[in-house]
Scaffold this motif. Structure first.
Motif, mmCIF file in Angstrom:
data_model
loop_
_atom_site.group_PDB
_atom_site.id
_atom_site.type_symbol
_atom_site.label_atom_id
_atom_site.label_comp_id
_atom_site.label_asym_id
_atom_site.label_seq_id
_atom_site.Cartn_x
_atom_site.Cartn_y
_atom_site.Cartn_z
ATOM 1 N N LEU A 170 0.764 -1.305 -0.032
ATOM 2 C CA LEU A 170 -0.069 0.100 -0.039
ATOM 3 C C LEU A 170 0.899 1.236 0.292
ATOM 4 O O LEU A 170 0.592 2.171 -0.932
ATOM 5 C CB LEU A 170 -1.009 -0.076 1.160
ATOM 6 N N ALA A 171 1.957 1.223 0.844
ATOM 7 C CA ALA A 171 2.997 2.583 0.935
ATOM 8 C C ALA A 171 3.522 2.643 -0.473
ATOM 9 O O ALA A 171 3.852 3.787 -1.119
ATOM 10 C CB ALA A 171 3.868 2.269 1.925
ATOM 11 N N GLY A 172 3.932 1.632 -0.986
ATOM 12 C CA GLY A 172 4.513 1.529 -2.592
ATOM 13 C C GLY A 172 3.501 2.023 -3.663
ATOM 14 O O GLY A 172 3.970 2.894 -4.340
ATOM 15 N N VAL A 173 2.288 1.728 -3.509
ATOM 16 C CA VAL A 173 1.437 1.884 -4.596
ATOM 17 C C VAL A 173 1.179 3.729 -4.267
ATOM 18 O O VAL A 173 1.018 4.425 -5.188
ATOM 19 C CB VAL A 173 -0.004 1.296 -4.233
ATOM 20 N N ILE A 174 1.080 4.086 -3.017
ATOM 21 C CA ILE A 174 1.061 5.508 -2.621
ATOM 22 C C ILE A 174 1.911 6.276 -3.116
ATOM 23 O O ILE A 174 2.053 7.219 -3.786
ATOM 24 C CB ILE A 174 0.609 5.693 -1.229
ATOM 25 N N VAL A 175 3.409 5.973 -2.938
ATOM 26 C CA VAL A 175 4.623 6.672 -3.408
ATOM 27 C C VAL A 175 4.582 6.578 -4.874
ATOM 28 O O VAL A 175 4.892 7.675 -5.648
ATOM 29 C CB VAL A 175 5.701 5.909 -2.977
ATOM 30 N N ILE A 176 4.349 5.380 -5.420
ATOM 31 C CA ILE A 176 4.291 5.515 -7.141
ATOM 32 C C ILE A 176 2.960 6.450 -7.500
ATOM 33 O O ILE A 176 3.501 7.248 -8.464
ATOM 34 C CB ILE A 176 3.977 4.062 -7.492
#
Length: 175
Positions: free
Chosen positions: A99-105
């Motif tokens: 989820l954090a990776g998706v938000i950063v991307i």
């Protein structure tokens, strides 16, 4: 760009307020220890936020705050439960990191899109300005051609009827 900065500011403010709220909660009077809830149920153990339930040993353990992740000796990650009994700690870590990776991307893509739009607008504006300037030059050139054409025609008419442009009173003197 302004909207992105506003969103980032709101995220930072909410993060700081959450930390402040967490610190305020830690200063409350101590709750019963996690060890006293061992050999009970997962739901009863996880009622206390600082407790970790180990499914294999059925032990309620104080969450190891200093190491962030519980060690394998304490309880293996697939068997550790924190917050929810049906969600193991390993799945929780994976889902939060995804989820954090998706938000950063998503934030990076939004920033790139905003920058690309801005540069496209700038390039488009330059193209439009160049086209408008070219059209203005063409109009001026056509207007100048028409002026010289009209001047030539008027001079021919003056010559035909004997009206010299240089002296406006010459016609009156000849009579």
């Amino acid at each position: 760009m302004f909207r992105l900065c506003t969103v980032l500011n709101l995220i930072c403010i909410s993060f700081v307020s959450a930390l402040t709220f967490a610190n305020a909660q830690t200063s409350t009077p101590p709750s019963p220890s996690c060890a006293s809830r061992s050999n009970t149920s997962c739901d009863e153990c996880l009622q206390i936020l600082t407790c970790l339930w180990c499914k294999t040993t059925e032990q309620c353990i104080d969450y190891p705050v200093r190491t962030i992740l519980p060690s394998h000796n304490l309880c293996p990650l697939p068997e550790a439960r924190w917050g929810l009994c049906w969600l193991n700690f390993q799945a929780l870590i994976i889902s939060v990191s995804v989820l954090a990776g998706v938000i950063v991307i998503a934030i990076c893509v939004c920033c790139c899109c905003c920058c690309c739009r801005k540069s496209e607008r700038t390039a488009g504006d330059k193209r439009e300005d160049a086209k408008a300037e070219q059209q203005n030059q063409a109009r001026k050139y056509r207007q100048e051609e028409r002026r010289t054409e009209m001047k030539t025609r008027h001079d021919e008419i003056r010559q035909k009827y004997g009206l010299a442009k240089g002296n406006a009173y010459s016609r009156m003197e000849n009579n």
